[in-house]
Design a protein around this motif. Sequence first.
Motif, PDB file in Angstrom:
ATOM      1  N   HIS A   1       0.817  -1.209   0.000  1.00  0.00           N
ATOM      2  CA  HIS A   1       0.000   0.000   0.000  1.00  0.00           C
ATOM      3  C   HIS A   1       0.851   1.259   0.000  1.00  0.00           C
ATOM      4  O   HIS A   1       0.635   2.170  -0.783  1.00  0.00           O
ATOM      5  N   TRP A   2       1.845   1.307   0.881  1.00  0.00           N
ATOM      6  CA  TRP A   2       2.620   2.546   0.998  1.00  0.00           C
ATOM      7  C   TRP A   2       3.629   2.720  -0.131  1.00  0.00           C
ATOM      8  O   TRP A   2       3.957   3.849  -0.514  1.00  0.00           O
TER       9      TRP A   2
ATOM     10  N   LEU B   1       2.944   1.709  -3.209  1.00  0.00           N
ATOM     11  CA  LEU B   1       2.081   2.187  -4.287  1.00  0.00           C
ATOM     12  C   LEU B   1       1.697   3.647  -4.059  1.00  0.00           C
ATOM     13  O   LEU B   1       1.772   4.482  -4.962  1.00  0.00           O
TER      14      LEU B   1
ATOM     15  N   TRP C   1      -4.587  -7.829  -4.263  1.00  0.00           N
ATOM     16  CA  TRP C   1      -5.976  -7.454  -3.966  1.00  0.00           C
ATOM     17  C   TRP C   1      -6.992  -7.884  -5.019  1.00  0.00           C
ATOM     18  O   TRP C   1      -8.183  -7.640  -4.851  1.00  0.00           O
TER      19      TRP C   1
ATOM     20  N   TYR D   1     -14.011  -5.830   0.764  1.00  0.00           N
ATOM     21  CA  TYR D   1     -14.050  -4.491   0.166  1.00  0.00           C
ATOM     22  C   TYR D   1     -15.413  -4.250  -0.454  1.00  0.00           C
ATOM     23  O   TYR D   1     -15.974  -5.143  -1.097  1.00  0.00           O
TER      24      TYR D   1
ATOM     25  N   HIS E   1     -10.502   8.724  -1.870  1.00  0.00           N
ATOM     26  CA  HIS E   1      -9.848   7.671  -1.083  1.00  0.00           C
ATOM     27  C   HIS E   1      -9.217   8.244   0.195  1.00  0.00           C
ATOM     28  O   HIS E   1      -9.385   7.697   1.280  1.00  0.00           O
ATOM     29  N   LEU E   2      -8.529   9.352   0.040  1.00  0.00           N
ATOM     30  CA  LEU E   2      -7.874   9.986   1.178  1.00  0.00           C
ATOM     31  C   LEU E   2      -8.910  10.421   2.212  1.00  0.00           C
ATOM     32  O   LEU E   2      -8.760  10.171   3.410  1.00  0.00           O
TER      33      LEU E   2
END
Length: 225
Positions: A19-20, A22, A76, A111, A168-169
């Motif tokens: 994740h981080w 990306l 994912w 998800y 998303h943020l």
Amino acid sequence: MIPKKGMIKVSDVWERIIHWWLAATCLLLIVTGLGMMFHSFNFLAAPVGGLKNLKLIHNFTGLLFIPALFFAVLTWWKEAGIFKFPEDLEWVKVAGGYLWHVDNPPETGRYNPGQKAFFLAVAGFGGLMVISGLIMWFPLSLPRILVAWMYPLHAMGLLVIFPFFFIHLYLGTIGVPGSAPAIFTGYVTRSWCEKQCPKWLKEKEKEGTLEVFGEEKKAAHGGHH
Ligand code: HEM
């Protein structure tokens, strides 16, 4: 942010690294890309000694983005890349209860379709950014018209990924409080999980594979005698 007893593990260390990796490459690409694209953002080139260097940083960050995207898709795809029916369609019909009041939003898997849409946008348009970027960087002896098309396609990809990133943020921090730990420590509260991924929670509990902070891992079959 140290997990408390009873919190539930929703991501492993590999997922958090991906994740981080990306996120960091993606954000650096956006910032350096905007710095080259608009005169008003050209000031971003000053600290690195000019637009030429900014372009170098952009291009090489692009190379680091490729494996991040590859591993993100591998990791994912199953849970965030495939829509499940009927629950996902039911969720979309009520916008997951995010936009107007819904008493009991349909329970989705790990998800929800909104997160799946974000994942698919990153996967699809991220792929487009990689291909179009590589062709602009190394046009080889490809037809000129093909190379020329990569410029608007690359800019278009940004128009999709950039707004998605803000959504998303927002949702990952203040929009859905309690989400951020999922990607920092890997542990969220049970009440977060009951709201955000109830179906996943029930399945894990049934399988006996749920990991709870401060509790011994239960064996998948049986347990102690
Ligand atoms: C910098 C701020 C960011 C924060 C605070 C953040 C936060 C989060 C959180 C909390 C989750 C877990 C959600 C859950 O388990 O329900 C998540 C998942 C994810 N994030 Fe981020 N993220 C950030 C940046 C990015 C960027 C820049 C990208 C992509 C280029 C990205 C791509 C993803 C993907 C693909 C997932 C998997 C699930 C999904 O599609 O929602 N994130 N993020």
